[in-house]
Scaffold this motif. Structure first.
Motif, PDB file in Angstrom:
ATOM      1  N   THR A 198       0.829  -1.202   0.000  1.00  0.00           N
ATOM      2  CA  THR A 198       0.000   0.000   0.000  1.00  0.00           C
ATOM      3  C   THR A 198       0.863   1.253   0.000  1.00  0.00           C
ATOM      4  O   THR A 198       0.382   2.340  -0.275  1.00  0.00           O
ATOM      5  CB  THR A 198      -0.915   0.020   1.235  1.00  0.00           C
ATOM      6  OG1 THR A 198      -0.108  -0.096   2.402  1.00  0.00           O
ATOM      7  CG2 THR A 198      -1.922  -1.114   1.167  1.00  0.00           C
ATOM      8  N   GLU A 199       2.139   1.094   0.335  1.00  0.00           N
ATOM      9  CA  GLU A 199       3.105   2.191   0.326  1.00  0.00           C
ATOM     10  C   GLU A 199       4.317   1.789  -0.509  1.00  0.00           C
ATOM     11  O   GLU A 199       4.453   0.642  -0.916  1.00  0.00           O
ATOM     12  CB  GLU A 199       3.564   2.521   1.760  1.00  0.00           C
ATOM     13  CG  GLU A 199       2.451   2.927   2.696  1.00  0.00           C
ATOM     14  CD  GLU A 199       1.872   4.296   2.366  1.00  0.00           C
ATOM     15  OE1 GLU A 199       2.594   5.122   1.781  1.00  0.00           O
ATOM     16  OE2 GLU A 199       0.700   4.524   2.682  1.00  0.00           O
TER      17      GLU A 199
ATOM     18  N   ALA B  96       4.355   1.890  -5.028  1.00  0.00           N
ATOM     19  CA  ALA B  96       3.218   1.309  -4.311  1.00  0.00           C
ATOM     20  C   ALA B  96       2.291   0.600  -5.296  1.00  0.00           C
ATOM     21  O   ALA B  96       2.020   1.093  -6.384  1.00  0.00           O
ATOM     22  CB  ALA B  96       2.454   2.396  -3.571  1.00  0.00           C
TER      23      ALA B  96
ATOM     24  N   SER C 252      -0.999  -2.658  -5.138  1.00  0.00           N
ATOM     25  CA  SER C 252      -1.727  -3.640  -4.324  1.00  0.00           C
ATOM     26  C   SER C 252      -1.346  -5.070  -4.692  1.00  0.00           C
ATOM     27  O   SER C 252      -1.758  -6.012  -4.041  1.00  0.00           O
ATOM     28  CB  SER C 252      -3.237  -3.442  -4.534  1.00  0.00           C
ATOM     29  OG  SER C 252      -3.553  -3.635  -5.903  1.00  0.00           O
TER      30      SER C 252
END
Length: 184
Positions: A75-76, A167, A169
């Motif tokens: 996510t980062e 980043a 997912s």
């Protein structure tokens, strides 16, 4: 390359003397049969790791003969570097890796190998790739045939292995894996 003469093995990290002169290269019938080289890794320790992105998305594994620097996008952003050294390049002008693989499977990601200082400031970039907006697809292995010239006269370096994964997912990554670095 090691050299054997009269059942004596002379490793590439040793010396050959001829008429009281230390040789860096030894030729026989105009064929290079031995060349002095200095092992950088394995040998020098990891002096510092810097996690510059989100903590869980950067790892370094080092078993003493193989090092892997990995940043994976979650996510980062995953971003960090392993700094090996110090080592002296005085008397050497070239460097090669016995096996260094750099690969990226993520957009907005980078891999680089540099000579620099303990703070991660690079003096010379040896390998650099930035995927930009494209979805990764970079996978290159550098071996003993890929010789890099050391451009700076500075003799005290650190080897910086840096990975940066954007980043995502999908958990895609940027990786550098190396098992040998030598000076010529």
């Amino acid at each position: 390359m090691s050299y054997r003469q009269n059942d004596v093995l002379i490793p590439e990290s040793s010396y050959i003397r001829f008429n009281d002169v230390q040789l860096k290269k030894y030729y026989f019938n105009d064929v290079l049969v031995w060349q002095r080289q200095q092992k950088v890794y394995p040998g020098i320790p990891v002096a510092k790791t810097q996690n510059l992105g989100y903590g869980p998305y950067f790892t370094v594994t080092n078993n003493g003969s193989d090092i892997k620097v990995d940043a994976f996008g979650g996510t980062e952003r995953g971003w960090g570097r392993a700094i090996l050294g110090p080592f002296s390049s005085i008397g050497y002008s070239k460097l090669y890796f016995s096996a260094l693989r750099a690969y990226i499977t993520n957009a907005f990601s980078k891999v680089s190998v540099s000579l620099g200082d303990i703070n991660g400031n690079w003096v010379q970039r040896l390998i650099y790739h930035d995927t930009g907006e494209s979805l990764g697809g970079y996978d290159v292995t550098f071996g003993s045939g890929d010789i890099f010239t050391i451009n700076s006269a500075n003799g005290n370096y650190y080897l910086i292995l840096e990975v940066d994964s954007g980043a995502t997912s999908r958990g895609l990554n940027a990786v550098i894996q190396m098992n040998g670095c030598y000076l010529l």
